[in-house]
Scaffold this active site. Structure first.
Site, mmCIF file in Angstrom:
data_model
loop_
_atom_site.group_PDB
_atom_site.id
_atom_site.type_symbol
_atom_site.label_atom_id
_atom_site.label_comp_id
_atom_site.label_asym_id
_atom_site.label_seq_id
_atom_site.Cartn_x
_atom_site.Cartn_y
_atom_site.Cartn_z
ATOM 1 N N ASN A 1 0.810 -1.209 0.000
ATOM 2 C CA ASN A 1 0.000 0.000 0.000
ATOM 3 C C ASN A 1 0.854 1.276 0.000
ATOM 4 O O ASN A 1 1.729 1.443 0.845
ATOM 5 C CB ASN A 1 -0.883 0.011 1.255
ATOM 6 C CG ASN A 1 -1.764 1.248 1.346
ATOM 7 O OD1 ASN A 1 -2.691 1.407 0.565
ATOM 8 N ND2 ASN A 1 -1.477 2.115 2.298
ATOM 9 N N GLU A 2 0.617 2.129 -0.957
ATOM 10 C CA GLU A 2 1.066 3.525 -0.954
ATOM 11 C C GLU A 2 2.563 3.745 -0.709
ATOM 12 O O GLU A 2 2.978 4.225 0.349
ATOM 13 C CB GLU A 2 0.250 4.342 0.057
ATOM 14 C CG GLU A 2 -1.201 4.486 -0.352
ATOM 15 C CD GLU A 2 -1.965 5.511 0.476
ATOM 16 O OE1 GLU A 2 -1.383 6.081 1.421
ATOM 17 O OE2 GLU A 2 -3.147 5.745 0.171
ATOM 18 N N VAL A 3 3.359 3.421 -1.706
ATOM 19 C CA VAL A 3 4.758 3.875 -1.701
ATOM 20 C C VAL A 3 4.750 5.401 -1.618
ATOM 21 O O VAL A 3 3.939 6.054 -2.279
ATOM 22 C CB VAL A 3 5.478 3.393 -2.975
ATOM 23 C CG1 VAL A 3 6.853 4.033 -3.105
ATOM 24 C CG2 VAL A 3 5.575 1.872 -2.973
ATOM 25 N N ASN B 1 1.934 7.920 -2.679
ATOM 26 C CA ASN B 1 0.767 7.244 -2.109
ATOM 27 C C ASN B 1 -0.236 6.801 -3.167
ATOM 28 O O ASN B 1 -1.437 7.048 -3.072
ATOM 29 C CB ASN B 1 0.080 8.144 -1.078
ATOM 30 C CG ASN B 1 1.018 8.552 0.045
ATOM 31 O OD1 ASN B 1 1.802 9.494 -0.106
ATOM 32 N ND2 ASN B 1 0.975 7.831 1.142
ATOM 33 N N HIS C 1 -5.030 5.639 -5.808
ATOM 34 C CA HIS C 1 -5.936 6.100 -4.769
ATOM 35 C C HIS C 1 -6.349 7.527 -5.103
ATOM 36 O O HIS C 1 -5.583 8.265 -5.724
ATOM 37 C CB HIS C 1 -5.277 6.054 -3.394
ATOM 38 C CG HIS C 1 -5.008 4.662 -2.905
ATOM 39 N ND1 HIS C 1 -4.323 4.390 -1.740
ATOM 40 C CD2 HIS C 1 -5.349 3.456 -3.426
ATOM 41 C CE1 HIS C 1 -4.255 3.079 -1.563
ATOM 42 N NE2 HIS C 1 -4.854 2.495 -2.581
#
Length: 342
Positions: A140-142, A178, A200
């Site tokens: 999830n969300e580098v 993200n 996202h």
């Protein structure tokens, strides 16, 4: 553009097996079978289940069998009520999208990266057999853009490891900032035909995160309506969001926020997906519970109409609590209408 069939209308079970105190009480009580049944009765087709490594690993990397049992339970409930499931590693040892988790070192430490690969060895070995109704989201969300090149290498290695156990499971991958839309173009070309590009979307952030206590620069007393002018959106963004720039100048400053904003926002994602013949999925989108329920519904209607237009699958954040809960008291005036469009 390809579609992510079976994952077009979903919701997150945030705060159950991730972003929590990781106690047995939390695991046993926060989400139950009736919640999954409710989601199915809404007419949605899938749930996204974030997990932290803490669920299934101790600090030394030993596996916790009881933790895998909760994933088993989620898959069992989803199957019972005709839902597909996204299994999302929300936090791995050494990395979290949330600074408050105080995880660090993942992108600099090959040993942490190997631990990440081994976690996915375990997950794919156990759950690859459910490829008809379970897909994997590897991380999830580098966060920082500087991780882009290294993340491409890590994600490719991880996918190769997964493919040994799960040759046809759908795998979701997103990029820096993200899972920002702008990062999609910098992702590796799809490894195979079962890769999904994931982003996202909480735009415009000044509306969806108004008053958010965790947002850098945000005045926690700040509130705004959804139907406001582009001039005010620009002004409020400058006043309340540190290091976050949005160019609202392409719109007539006296016009009210409208569909054109969301069309322009999604255009880059659609372009990349068309160019690479890959399906798109929005793994998180939602509005903070400090906005009015009516304004939140208006935002959902607008963004979902664009998702529908381009055939983009999605999962709303989040089912309950987590500052965005759809079944919370705050949303009761609109929840029956809202769940029809998610």
């Amino acid at each position: 553009m390809k579609r992510f069939d079976g994952y077009m209308h979903g919701i997150n079970l945030g705060g159950w097996l991730s972003q929590c105190d990781h106690t047995k009480e939390r695991y046993d009580t926060f989400i139950n079978e009736e919640d999954v049944k409710c989601i199915s009765e809404w007419g949605l087709d899938h749930i996204r289940v974030p997990i932290d490594y803490d669920l299934v690993e101790d600090k030394e990397g030993n596996y916790i069998e009881s933790g895998f049992g909760y994933i088993d339970k989620a898959i069992e409930w989803a199957g019972k009520y005709g839902l597909n499931l996204v299994l999302d590693v929300h936090k791995t040892y050494g990395f979290s999208f949330d600074d408050g988790e105080e995880e660090s070192g993942f992108f600099e430490n090959p040993a942490y990266q190997e631990r990440f690969y081994k976690l996915w060895d375990q997950l794919s070995l156990r759950y690859g057999k459910y490829s008809d109704r379970v897909c994997f989201e590897i991380l999830n969300e580098v966060t920082d853009k500087e991780y882009c090149e290294l993340w491409n290498k890590i994600s490719k290695e991880c996918i190769q490891r997964i493919r040994k156990n799960a040759p046809d499971t759908k795998i979701l991958i997103g990029g820096y900032y993200n899972n920002a839309i702008e990062a999609l173009k910098d992702l590796e070309m799809p490894y195979d035909e079962n890769i999904i590009y994931n982003f996202h979307c909480y735009e415009p952030l000044i509306f969806t995160h108004q008053g958010g206590y965790w947002v850098p620069g945000m005045n926690t007393s700040f509130r705004m309506p959804f139907a406001d002018t582009y001039k005010n959106y620009s002004k409020y963004t400058d006043e309340n969001l540190d290091r976050y720039a949005v160019d609202f100048s392409i719109y007539d400053e006296d016009c009210i926020m409208g569909l054109e904003y969301f069309e322009n926002m999604i255009a880059e994602a659609v372009r990349v997906a068309d160019e690479r013949n890959v399906a798109l999925y929005c793994g998180e989108y939602g509005v903070i519970n400090l906005a009015t329920a009516e304004d939140s519904l208006a935002w959902y209607k607008m963004i979902c109409s664009v998702f529908d237009k381009y055939g983009i699958g999605r999962a709303a954040w989040s089912y309950k609590e987590m500052d965005f809960g759809i079944i919370d008291d705050h949303m009761k005036p609109v929840v029956d209408e809202l769940v029809k469009i998610l």
